[in-house]
Design an enzyme around this catalytic site. Sequence first.
Site, mmCIF file in Angstrom:
data_model
loop_
_atom_site.group_PDB
_atom_site.id
_atom_site.type_symbol
_atom_site.label_atom_id
_atom_site.label_comp_id
_atom_site.label_asym_id
_atom_site.label_seq_id
_atom_site.Cartn_x
_atom_site.Cartn_y
_atom_site.Cartn_z
ATOM 1 N N HIS A 155 3.355 10.752 0.763
ATOM 2 C CA HIS A 155 4.215 9.920 1.972
ATOM 3 C C HIS A 155 5.635 10.202 1.257
ATOM 4 O O HIS A 155 6.742 10.805 2.115
ATOM 5 C CB HIS A 155 4.079 8.678 2.070
ATOM 6 C CG HIS A 155 2.426 8.415 2.603
ATOM 7 N ND1 HIS A 155 2.336 8.754 3.900
ATOM 8 C CD2 HIS A 155 1.300 7.956 2.073
ATOM 9 C CE1 HIS A 155 0.907 8.444 4.218
ATOM 10 N NE2 HIS A 155 0.407 8.075 3.040
ATOM 11 N N HIS B 19 0.889 -1.171 0.105
ATOM 12 C CA HIS B 19 -0.282 -0.127 0.094
ATOM 13 C C HIS B 19 1.003 1.063 -0.128
ATOM 14 O O HIS B 19 0.538 2.196 -0.859
ATOM 15 C CB HIS B 19 -0.938 0.054 1.216
ATOM 16 C CG HIS B 19 -1.923 0.993 1.286
ATOM 17 N ND1 HIS B 19 -2.995 1.250 2.260
ATOM 18 C CD2 HIS B 19 -1.831 2.594 0.705
ATOM 19 C CE1 HIS B 19 -3.542 2.488 2.011
ATOM 20 N NE2 HIS B 19 -2.851 2.974 1.203
ATOM 21 N N GLU C 6 0.783 8.222 -3.464
ATOM 22 C CA GLU C 6 1.628 7.287 -2.348
ATOM 23 C C GLU C 6 2.955 8.275 -2.366
ATOM 24 O O GLU C 6 3.351 8.807 -1.325
ATOM 25 C CB GLU C 6 1.967 6.197 -2.392
ATOM 26 C CG GLU C 6 0.653 5.230 -2.401
ATOM 27 C CD GLU C 6 0.165 5.433 -0.832
ATOM 28 O OE1 GLU C 6 1.061 5.362 0.118
ATOM 29 O OE2 GLU C 6 -1.215 5.656 -0.873
HETATM 30 P P1 5GP Z 1 -3.881 6.606 1.606
HETATM 31 O O1 5GP Z 1 -4.838 5.777 2.268
HETATM 32 O O2 5GP Z 1 -2.720 5.884 1.156
HETATM 33 O O3 5GP Z 1 -3.944 8.064 1.530
HETATM 34 O O4 5GP Z 1 -4.884 6.488 0.204
HETATM 35 C C1 5GP Z 1 -4.730 5.527 -0.846
HETATM 36 C C2 5GP Z 1 -5.591 6.085 -1.951
HETATM 37 O O5 5GP Z 1 -5.194 5.403 -3.205
HETATM 38 C C3 5GP Z 1 -7.150 6.206 -1.756
HETATM 39 O O6 5GP Z 1 -7.577 7.153 -2.337
HETATM 40 C C4 5GP Z 1 -7.246 4.774 -2.609
HETATM 41 O O7 5GP Z 1 -8.618 4.870 -3.256
HETATM 42 C C5 5GP Z 1 -6.203 4.884 -3.985
HETATM 43 N N1 5GP Z 1 -5.768 3.440 -4.246
HETATM 44 C C6 5GP Z 1 -5.821 3.058 -5.265
HETATM 45 N N2 5GP Z 1 -5.636 1.968 -5.665
HETATM 46 C C7 5GP Z 1 -5.518 1.233 -4.491
HETATM 47 C C8 5GP Z 1 -5.296 0.247 -3.834
HETATM 48 O O8 5GP Z 1 -4.930 -0.777 -4.655
HETATM 49 N N3 5GP Z 1 -5.141 0.033 -2.540
HETATM 50 C C9 5GP Z 1 -5.399 1.025 -1.675
HETATM 51 N N4 5GP Z 1 -5.225 0.683 -0.429
HETATM 52 N N5 5GP Z 1 -5.503 2.238 -2.093
HETATM 53 C C10 5GP Z 1 -5.709 2.527 -3.531
HETATM 54 P P1 5GP Z 2 -7.190 4.963 6.550
HETATM 55 O O1 5GP Z 2 -8.302 5.819 7.023
HETATM 56 O O2 5GP Z 2 -7.351 4.389 5.264
HETATM 57 O O3 5GP Z 2 -6.734 4.149 7.526
HETATM 58 O O4 5GP Z 2 -6.012 5.865 6.184
HETATM 59 C C1 5GP Z 2 -6.145 7.017 5.193
HETATM 60 C C2 5GP Z 2 -4.697 7.410 4.683
HETATM 61 O O5 5GP Z 2 -4.056 8.161 5.860
HETATM 62 C C3 5GP Z 2 -3.758 6.027 4.837
HETATM 63 O O6 5GP Z 2 -3.823 5.788 3.397
HETATM 64 C C4 5GP Z 2 -2.579 6.944 4.674
HETATM 65 O O7 5GP Z 2 -2.380 7.642 3.757
HETATM 66 C C5 5GP Z 2 -2.794 7.669 5.665
HETATM 67 N N1 5GP Z 2 -2.393 7.099 7.067
HETATM 68 C C6 5GP Z 2 -3.621 6.484 7.986
HETATM 69 N N2 5GP Z 2 -2.932 6.053 8.886
HETATM 70 C C7 5GP Z 2 -1.590 6.255 9.141
HETATM 71 C C8 5GP Z 2 -0.532 6.044 9.789
HETATM 72 O O8 5GP Z 2 -0.537 5.728 10.983
HETATM 73 N N3 5GP Z 2 0.847 6.912 9.533
HETATM 74 C C9 5GP Z 2 0.895 7.227 8.341
HETATM 75 N N4 5GP Z 2 2.118 7.752 7.923
HETATM 76 N N5 5GP Z 2 -0.239 7.481 7.406
HETATM 77 C C10 5GP Z 2 -1.295 7.102 7.872
#
Ligand code: 5GP
Ligand code: 5GP
Length: 210
Positions: free
Chosen positions: A101, A43, A97
């Site tokens: 990040h 991810h 990503e």
């Molecule tokens: P994060 O949670 O890293 O901020 O966001 C992930 C973003 O990438 C989300 O907007 C999600 O819809 C998109 N995304 C696209 N492809 C994937 C995938 O294969 N896995 C995940 N976890 N997120 C994806």
């Molecule tokens: P979700 O709400 O899907 O858990 O997280 C959304 C997005 O917030 C992730 O795709 C990632 O980009 C960021 N995120 C969530 N939790 C963490 C964390 O503990 N550390 C970091 N660096 N990013 C996070």
Amino acid sequence: MLGTSSAFDFFYLVLEWPGSYCDAATSCCYPQSGKPASDFSIHGLWPNNLDGSYPENCDPSRPFNASQIGGLRGDMDALWSSLSCPSSNSEKFWAHEWEKHGTCSEKILRSQRDYFAAALRLRKSVDLLGALEQAGISPDGKSYPLALIKNALQDGGYAPGITCNADDDDSGSSQLYQIYLCVSKENLEITPCPVLPRSSCHSRVEFPVF
Ligand code: 5GP
Ligand code: 5GP
Ligand code: 5GP
């Protein structure tokens, strides 16, 4: 938090189970490179602080540039493809990503190529599925006690954070979604986690087929 300071303490290498991404409320689409292997995929590689906070979107002047990851594309497609819909070549996911990040890792991983290559190398250095299967836990759609999953990973040498999502069927059961491993910013190797994300898993966890 645009432009937040890019100082940080360690990285999370966050892997996800594709079967759980697909078996959730927002369904999935296989990438243009084809159905990925039935194994954990990347991810992201996320800079993080010891207090649980993290920097994000640190340098808008350095957008994702696919031409910088040329030689890595085969590995990227195999280990870091996007399962979101509509089906894509995964570049939007990689751009997200990197921008959220990767731009915060600049002090350690100085180029886009270094950032993506480090995540690929780390992913290849672990075998979570092997550790689970060693303990009789396989992606067969059945549910396993979370404690058993943790023990299996521990026996394999991992003590990761585990998060779950909800199955998109009537059961709404808790599914094994993401594994958070930790990476030292000093030597860029897997290291015990100084802080774990809060687990969203129930006491029994489904391991969906993919
Ligand atoms: P994060 O949670 O890293 O901020 O966001 C992930 C973003 O990438 C989300 O907007 C999600 O819809 C998109 N995304 C696209 N492809 C994937 C995938 O294969 N896995 C995940 N976890 N997120 C994806
Ligand atoms: P979700 O709400 O899907 O858990 O997280 C959304 C997005 O917030 C992730 O795709 C990632 O980009 C960021 N995120 C969530 N939790 C963490 C964390 O503990 N550390 C970091 N660096 N990013 C996070
Ligand atoms: P993305 O932007 O990665 O598509 O979505 C990330 C957000 O969706 C995060 O807030 C994450 O916690 C949440 N999420 C991930 N899987 C599920 C799920 O199966 N059900 C629901 N309701 N939210 C989820």
